[in-house]
Design a protein around this motif. Sequence first.
Motif, mmCIF file in Angstrom:
data_model
loop_
_atom_site.group_PDB
_atom_site.id
_atom_site.type_symbol
_atom_site.label_atom_id
_atom_site.label_comp_id
_atom_site.label_asym_id
_atom_site.label_seq_id
_atom_site.Cartn_x
_atom_site.Cartn_y
_atom_site.Cartn_z
ATOM 1 N N GLY A 149 -74.762 13.382 3.325
ATOM 2 C CA GLY A 149 -75.062 12.624 4.529
ATOM 3 C C GLY A 149 -74.035 12.903 5.608
ATOM 4 O O GLY A 149 -72.839 12.884 5.341
ATOM 5 N N LYS A 150 -74.485 13.191 6.859
ATOM 6 C CA LYS A 150 -73.578 13.496 7.955
ATOM 7 C C LYS A 150 -74.169 13.014 9.262
ATOM 8 O O LYS A 150 -75.209 13.505 9.695
ATOM 9 N N ALA A 151 -73.517 12.039 9.882
ATOM 10 C CA ALA A 151 -73.913 11.558 11.207
ATOM 11 C C ALA A 151 -75.390 11.190 11.259
ATOM 12 O O ALA A 151 -76.102 11.548 12.183
ATOM 13 N N GLY A 152 -75.862 10.501 10.241
ATOM 14 C CA GLY A 152 -77.249 10.071 10.222
ATOM 15 C C GLY A 152 -78.223 11.138 9.798
ATOM 16 O O GLY A 152 -79.431 10.925 9.854
ATOM 17 N N VAL A 153 -77.718 12.319 9.395
ATOM 18 C CA VAL A 153 -78.571 13.418 8.945
ATOM 19 C C VAL A 153 -78.247 13.697 7.488
ATOM 20 O O VAL A 153 -77.096 13.675 7.081
ATOM 21 N N SER A 154 -79.266 13.945 6.695
ATOM 22 C CA SER A 154 -79.076 14.248 5.273
ATOM 23 C C SER A 154 -79.387 15.709 5.011
ATOM 24 O O SER A 154 -80.398 16.236 5.481
ATOM 25 N N PHE A 155 -78.493 16.375 4.255
ATOM 26 C CA PHE A 155 -78.697 17.753 3.840
ATOM 27 C C PHE A 155 -79.009 17.765 2.355
ATOM 28 O O PHE A 155 -78.188 17.359 1.535
ATOM 29 N N SER A 156 -80.208 18.210 1.998
ATOM 30 C CA SER A 156 -80.558 18.372 0.588
ATOM 31 C C SER A 156 -80.118 19.751 0.145
ATOM 32 O O SER A 156 -80.459 20.757 0.781
ATOM 33 N N ASN A 186 -77.366 13.597 19.411
ATOM 34 C CA ASN A 186 -76.743 12.741 18.403
ATOM 35 C C ASN A 186 -75.500 12.079 19.004
ATOM 36 O O ASN A 186 -74.596 12.757 19.485
ATOM 37 N N PRO A 187 -75.426 10.747 18.977
ATOM 38 C CA PRO A 187 -74.314 10.058 19.656
ATOM 39 C C PRO A 187 -72.947 10.387 19.076
ATOM 40 O O PRO A 187 -71.951 10.398 19.801
ATOM 41 N N ALA A 188 -72.871 10.692 17.784
ATOM 42 C CA ALA A 188 -71.573 11.005 17.180
ATOM 43 C C ALA A 188 -70.978 12.260 17.800
ATOM 44 O O ALA A 188 -69.769 12.328 18.062
ATOM 45 N N PHE A 189 -71.796 13.264 18.062
ATOM 46 C CA PHE A 189 -71.275 14.515 18.589
ATOM 47 C C PHE A 189 -71.107 14.478 20.099
ATOM 48 O O PHE A 189 -70.258 15.178 20.644
ATOM 49 N N THR A 203 -69.981 11.844 21.553
ATOM 50 C CA THR A 203 -68.677 11.180 21.648
ATOM 51 C C THR A 203 -67.545 12.166 21.411
ATOM 52 O O THR A 203 -66.519 12.142 22.112
ATOM 53 N N GLU A 204 -67.737 13.051 20.453
ATOM 54 C CA GLU A 204 -66.710 14.051 20.166
ATOM 55 C C GLU A 204 -66.517 14.997 21.345
ATOM 56 O O GLU A 204 -65.393 15.301 21.744
ATOM 57 N N ALA A 205 -67.629 15.458 21.921
ATOM 58 C CA ALA A 205 -67.538 16.346 23.075
ATOM 59 C C ALA A 205 -66.905 15.636 24.268
ATOM 60 O O ALA A 205 -66.176 16.241 25.060
ATOM 61 N N ARG A 206 -67.154 14.337 24.394
ATOM 62 C CA ARG A 206 -66.566 13.569 25.493
ATOM 63 C C ARG A 206 -65.043 13.546 25.364
ATOM 64 O O ARG A 206 -64.306 13.646 26.358
ATOM 65 N N GLN A 207 -64.543 13.448 24.128
ATOM 66 C CA GLN A 207 -63.096 13.476 23.908
ATOM 67 C C GLN A 207 -62.520 14.831 24.315
ATOM 68 O O GLN A 207 -61.450 14.893 24.930
ATOM 69 N N TRP A 208 -63.231 15.915 23.980
ATOM 70 C CA TRP A 208 -62.763 17.245 24.393
ATOM 71 C C TRP A 208 -62.684 17.330 25.912
ATOM 72 O O TRP A 208 -61.710 17.837 26.470
#
Length: 508
Positions: free
Chosen positions: A215-222, A265-268, A270-275
């Motif tokens: 699970g990553k940032a609301g996305v699941s990788f099978s 995706n809001p998580a990323f 937010t990350e780009a906003r910090q950059w």
Amino acid sequence: MARWKGRITLGTKRGVAAALLLLGACHPRPETSFDAQQPRTAAVRNIGNFSESLRCMDDLLAAHGKRDIYITTAGIPDATGLIAAGTKEMFISAVSRMAAKSGGFRFVDYDITQLDVQILSELVGLRQDFVAPSYYIRGAITQLDSNVLSSSQSAGISLARLDLGVSSDQVVSVISMDLNAARLVTRQILPGISASNSIAVVRSGRGADVGGLIGKAGVSFSVSLDKSEGFAQAVRNLVELSTIEVLGKLARVPYWECLSIEPTNPAFRTEARQWFDLMGPEERRRFTEAALLRTGYATNGGDITPAVARYQADHDLVPSGRVDFELYYRLLASDPDRARGTRPAAVPAAAVAEPIVPLPPAAVPAAPRLTLTTARGARPSFRVGDAMVVQARPTADAYLYCYYQDGTGEISRIHPNRFQPDALVPAGRDVAVPPASGAFAIRFDRPGQEQVACLAADREVGLLLPEALKRQDLEPLPVRSLDEIAARFRGMAGVRVEDARLPIEVTR
């Protein structure tokens, strides 16, 4: 050594002949016996669930011009003591796949827990093939929760002459991994440059099914796992995913695109906003200009405001001509394939919903000012046998390239070098050449007039330099003068360069 003496008797010869006949009967063509014993199962390359993502990262690093970021690691140990896997080699393999074409990352193999940079420099000397890494990656398998969930189901039926029963069970285990990046020289962990991922390994009761879920940032990788080595393959998937994430953050590229995660995706975001917030105005302008050049909206040099406005209008942004976060995020996530295309056609003014507001042309920033000095001032005098350290300070963030001309006229690059591989020098900060670690020294061996020239560029120009200036540091360059080097820097379109000289007198 003992040696046999004597001869083979007739009886022995007959025995040997009989043995050969028997072998011939078993194998009518003895010359094919070696081929017949070859392994019948072909070797198979280990392909992880993120192999395509690693190739995507390679393209992404190339599209964003990321190259020659030197890293190392002492390994990724298992802090739980319950999983045996070659995590360091998995990490190296992931980095290799990620940089196969772009050369974005270079892995330097030595143990940072055993040697510091100064000791390492003394051991290896000035070898041509050594470059000190700028960053190191540390981390561990931090968690293994076995059998966190166990379920079992069974059913049966009993008849007069027949009994039937079926059962199934499922066991879930969780493995977690944490990675962080740090600067090698200071050993300071870089805030925000980290990855923390977990995988749930699911074993079904029929003894044949093993699967995994990340699970990553609301996305699941099978992910698919081998039924006999589920934990080891699960760790490889964690290593590959964590490598993509932590190195993507270190290089500041939109790595989430290679994980098929939507840029909304809001998580990323937010990350780009910090950059974006950590970048100064000049760094934002350089990023925007490079991205617009890559997408075909701008040409080298000049005011980029019209190009910014055209790009904003073409991509449903407010065409203000200003460099804001929405523009940065759109350029950051722009399709790398467009870098290989041509400049898009301009949109007719009638097609633009909101008219472009004319803005006054922005003043072209001047080249970063640069001062050079030594412990004996800006026009120093030394004696034969003395050593010299040059102090360089730019007034703005600059990429610094320094060259030394000795009394014979021979010229070599002294910065950046294998011990100071990063050309970027922040505004107002002094950089010492050679470094204080004592990795190498500038020592005078004859009287005469010598000189140091440093060029401060407003962007990274290492890849744009002619081949004659790309030789190894501290080696003679095929140039006749420092003026020739300065001319080649100034000849690069769109690059602003400040040239500072330090004349040196050497006496007996």
